[in-house]
Scaffold this motif. Structure first.
Motif, PDB file in Angstrom:
ATOM      1  N   GLU A  61       0.953  -1.144   0.083  1.00 25.00           N
ATOM      2  CA  GLU A  61       0.008   0.068  -0.006  1.00 25.00           C
ATOM      3  C   GLU A  61       0.814   1.199  -0.096  1.00 25.00           C
ATOM      4  O   GLU A  61       0.666   2.373  -0.791  1.00 25.00           O
ATOM      5  CB  GLU A  61      -0.885   0.055   1.196  1.00 25.00           C
ATOM      6  CG  GLU A  61      -2.030  -1.287   1.014  1.00 25.00           C
ATOM      7  CD  GLU A  61      -2.782  -1.422   2.466  1.00 25.00           C
ATOM      8  OE1 GLU A  61      -3.803  -1.959   2.282  1.00 25.00           O
ATOM      9  OE2 GLU A  61      -2.223  -0.724   3.517  1.00 25.00           O
ATOM     10  N   ASP A  93       2.151   1.621  -3.615  1.00 23.86           N
ATOM     11  CA  ASP A  93       1.026   2.351  -4.317  1.00 23.86           C
ATOM     12  C   ASP A  93       1.032   3.943  -4.056  1.00 23.86           C
ATOM     13  O   ASP A  93       0.961   4.541  -5.338  1.00 23.86           O
ATOM     14  CB  ASP A  93      -0.264   1.592  -3.825  1.00 23.86           C
ATOM     15  CG  ASP A  93      -1.295   2.088  -4.645  1.00 23.86           C
ATOM     16  OD1 ASP A  93      -1.140   2.242  -6.312  1.00 23.86           O
ATOM     17  OD2 ASP A  93      -2.499   2.427  -4.519  1.00 23.86           O
ATOM     18  N   GLU A 113       3.682   5.670  -5.901  1.00 25.87           N
ATOM     19  CA  GLU A 113       3.610   5.428  -7.228  1.00 25.87           C
ATOM     20  C   GLU A 113       4.709   4.678  -7.911  1.00 25.87           C
ATOM     21  O   GLU A 113       5.509   4.970  -9.007  1.00 25.87           O
ATOM     22  CB  GLU A 113       3.512   6.733  -8.171  1.00 25.87           C
ATOM     23  CG  GLU A 113       2.058   7.550  -7.622  1.00 25.87           C
ATOM     24  CD  GLU A 113       1.943   9.110  -8.229  1.00 25.87           C
ATOM     25  OE1 GLU A 113       3.098   9.294  -9.150  1.00 25.87           O
ATOM     26  OE2 GLU A 113       1.298   9.887  -8.002  1.00 25.87           O
ATOM     27  N   ASP A 116       5.792   0.823  -9.171  1.00 32.33           N
ATOM     28  CA  ASP A 116       5.530  -0.486  -9.613  1.00 32.33           C
ATOM     29  C   ASP A 116       6.370  -1.730  -8.721  1.00 32.33           C
ATOM     30  O   ASP A 116       7.534  -1.284  -8.139  1.00 32.33           O
ATOM     31  CB  ASP A 116       5.759  -0.600 -11.043  1.00 32.33           C
ATOM     32  CG  ASP A 116       4.850   0.107 -11.953  1.00 32.33           C
ATOM     33  OD1 ASP A 116       3.637   0.286 -11.469  1.00 32.33           O
ATOM     34  OD2 ASP A 116       5.075   0.421 -13.142  1.00 32.33           O
ATOM     35  N   PRO A 151      -3.992  -2.775  -3.945  1.00 36.29           N
ATOM     36  CA  PRO A 151      -4.267  -1.857  -4.859  1.00 36.29           C
ATOM     37  C   PRO A 151      -4.358  -2.103  -6.221  1.00 36.29           C
ATOM     38  O   PRO A 151      -3.673  -3.326  -6.708  1.00 36.29           O
ATOM     39  CB  PRO A 151      -2.989  -0.975  -4.631  1.00 36.29           C
ATOM     40  CG  PRO A 151      -2.572  -1.237  -3.465  1.00 36.29           C
ATOM     41  CD  PRO A 151      -2.808  -2.534  -3.072  1.00 36.29           C
ATOM     42  N   ARG A 158      -3.342  -1.511  -9.169  1.00 35.72           N
ATOM     43  CA  ARG A 158      -2.114  -1.154  -9.711  1.00 35.72           C
ATOM     44  C   ARG A 158      -1.434  -2.650  -9.945  1.00 35.72           C
ATOM     45  O   ARG A 158      -0.635  -2.794 -10.902  1.00 35.72           O
ATOM     46  CB  ARG A 158      -0.941  -0.021  -9.108  1.00 35.72           C
ATOM     47  CG  ARG A 158       0.328  -0.013  -9.779  1.00 35.72           C
ATOM     48  CD  ARG A 158       1.158   0.701  -8.668  1.00 35.72           C
ATOM     49  NE  ARG A 158       0.783   2.259  -8.479  1.00 35.72           N
ATOM     50  CZ  ARG A 158       0.965   3.153  -9.163  1.00 35.72           C
ATOM     51  NH1 ARG A 158       2.027   2.933 -10.315  1.00 35.72           N
ATOM     52  NH2 ARG A 158       0.636   4.484  -9.015  1.00 35.72           N
ATOM     53  N   TYR A 159      -1.535  -3.302  -8.827  1.00 34.11           N
ATOM     54  CA  TYR A 159      -0.746  -4.688  -8.813  1.00 34.11           C
ATOM     55  C   TYR A 159      -1.549  -5.900  -9.119  1.00 34.11           C
ATOM     56  O   TYR A 159      -1.107  -6.931  -8.883  1.00 34.11           O
ATOM     57  CB  TYR A 159      -0.040  -4.848  -7.238  1.00 34.11           C
ATOM     58  CG  TYR A 159       0.772  -3.428  -6.906  1.00 34.11           C
ATOM     59  CD1 TYR A 159       1.795  -3.151  -7.813  1.00 34.11           C
ATOM     60  CD2 TYR A 159       0.500  -2.728  -5.709  1.00 34.11           C
ATOM     61  CE1 TYR A 159       2.489  -1.752  -7.276  1.00 34.11           C
ATOM     62  CE2 TYR A 159       0.922  -1.479  -5.509  1.00 34.11           C
ATOM     63  CZ  TYR A 159       2.070  -1.362  -6.121  1.00 34.11           C
ATOM     64  OH  TYR A 159       2.763   0.063  -5.786  1.00 34.11           O
TER      65      TYR A 159
END
Length: 313
Positions: free
Chosen positions: A66, A69, A72, A74, A86, A88-89
C-alpha cells in the motif's frame, strides 16, 4: 522458565505474522531455485519488460504494498493474502506469506530489492542472506518508523515529492486527532492480541500500543522493552484497566470466537473493571495490524471514539 517463555512467544508470533500458513524455505530449496528452467526465467523477463519501474521490487507485506502504491512505484511481486491489494498490482506473481516466502518464485523474478519488515528479521534474514537476496528491512513498529521508511523510499526511488506529501498529510491528520484529547483524563488500556488458540498482551512498544498512547491512553503493561508479553489473568486483573481492546489476527473469526468463549467460561474476567463496565472492544484487523500501515489515522480516530465517547463524531 525463561527459555520456555521465549519459545512460546516465538511460536505465537509465528502464527500472528504468518496468518497460520506457509511453508518453511530452506537454503537448499533456495539454491535449487537459482537453477530455475530457462522457460520460467524467460517468462519472468517478459513480465518485467511490461512494467515501468525504477527497479524490480517485491513487497512482502500488505502494508508495504500500500505504501508503494502511494509512492507510485511498480512492483514485480506481491504477498499472498486474503486482503484486497491496490489495482496497480492486479495479476502480479504472488510470493507467499511474509514470514515464509516462496524463495523459488522470488529468485525467478530476479528482484533488485525485496522489501520486508524488521519484525520478521529473525525469520527471513538467514535465507535472504544465503541466497544473496537484496532485502531491505523496513521499521513499521511505530507511526514514526513508518514516516522514516516512506521518506527513505522516496529518496531512493526519486519519489521525494510523493513521500513528503504522504507524510505531511499523515502528520496533519494525526496532529488534528491528537489535539482532541488534550486535557482529557487518560484511561488505562489493556490490549490483547489474539491468535488461534491463545493470546499475547501488547505493550506500548507495539504498533497498536503506539496508537493507544497517541490517543491519550495509558498502557496497562509497563516497564518492558518487548512488543508483546505473556501474562496470566490474575496479573492482568491487577492492572485494573478501564478498557480492554481485543485484536484478532491470523484467523479473525476464529480468534473472536475464542475470545468470547474465554470471557464467558473463565469466571475471573467477570471481575475485570472493563468487563463490568462493558468497555471491551474488538478491533478490526485491517485497521489495527501488527505493523504500522496507511490506515493509522482512521485507527487513531476510532480509538479516540472508544476512549472518549463524548468526542465520537
Amino acid at each position: 522458565m525463561k527459555n520456555k517463555f521465549m519459545y512460546s512467544l516465538i511460536v505465537m508470533l509465528l502464527f500472528i505474522l504468518a496468518a497460520c500458513g506457509g511453508n518453511d524455505s530452506t537454503a537448499d530449496a533456495a539454491e535449487d531455485a537459482k537453477e530455475t528452467s530457462a522457460e520460467t526465467e524467460e517468462a519472468a523477463g517478459e513480465e518485467k519488460e511490461t512494467l515501468e519501474t525504477d527497479g524490480d521490487i517485491i513487497a512482502t507485506t500488505v502494508a508495504l504494498v500500500e505504501i508503494m502504491d502511494e509512492l507510485e512505484l511498480d512492483l514485480v511481486g506481491v504477498p499472498t493474502t486474503y486482503k484486497d491489494l491496490p489495482e496497480r498490482y492486479e495479476g502480479l506473481p504472488e510470493i507467499g506469506m511474509a514470514m515464509s516466502p516462496d524463495m523459488e518464485m522470488i529468485l525467478s523474478l530476479k528482484p533488485t530489492e525485496v522489501l520486508t519488515v524488521t519484525t520478521l528479521t529473525d525469520y527471513v534474514e538467514e535465507t535472504f542472506t544465503k541466497t544473496d537476496t537484496p532485502a531491505t528491512y523496513m521499521d513499521l513498529e511505530s507511526v514514526e518508523g513508518m514516516y522514516k521508511g516512506i521518506q527513505s523510499l522516496g529518496e531512493k526511488y526519486n519519489r521525494t515529492e510523493q513521500a513528503e506529501k504522504l507524510v505531511e498529510n499523515f502528520e496533519a491528520k494525526l496532529s488534528e486527532i491528537e489535539a482532541k484529547v488534550e486535557g482529557k483524563e487518560s484511561p488505562k488500556v489493556l490490549i490483547l492480541l489474539g491468535v488461534p488458540g491463545s493470546y499475547l498482551v501488547a505493550t506500548e512498544n507495539s504498533y497498536v500500543g503506539d496508537l493507544v498512547k497517541r490517543a491519550g491512553g495509558i498502557n496497562a503493561i509497563e516497564d518492558t522493552d518487548l512488543e508483546y508479553v505473556q501474562a496470566n489473568t490474575e496479573t492482568l486483573q491487577q492492572t485494573d484497566a478501564d478498557i480492554i481492546l481485543r485484536m484478532a489476527h491470523g484467523m479473525p473469526d476464529e480468534v473472536i470466537e475464542m475470545f468470547n468463549k474465554e470471557f464467558q467460561d473463565n469466571d475471573i474476567w467477570k471481575h475485570f473493571k472493563a468487563v463490568q463496565n462493558d468497555r471491551v472492544y474488538d478491533l478490526e484487523e485491517t485497521r489495527f495490524g501488527t505493523t504500522a500501515n496507511l490506515a493509522a489515522s482512521e485507527a487513531l480516530e476510532e480509538l479516540i471514539g472508544i476512549f472518549y465517547p463524548e468526542l465520537k463524531e
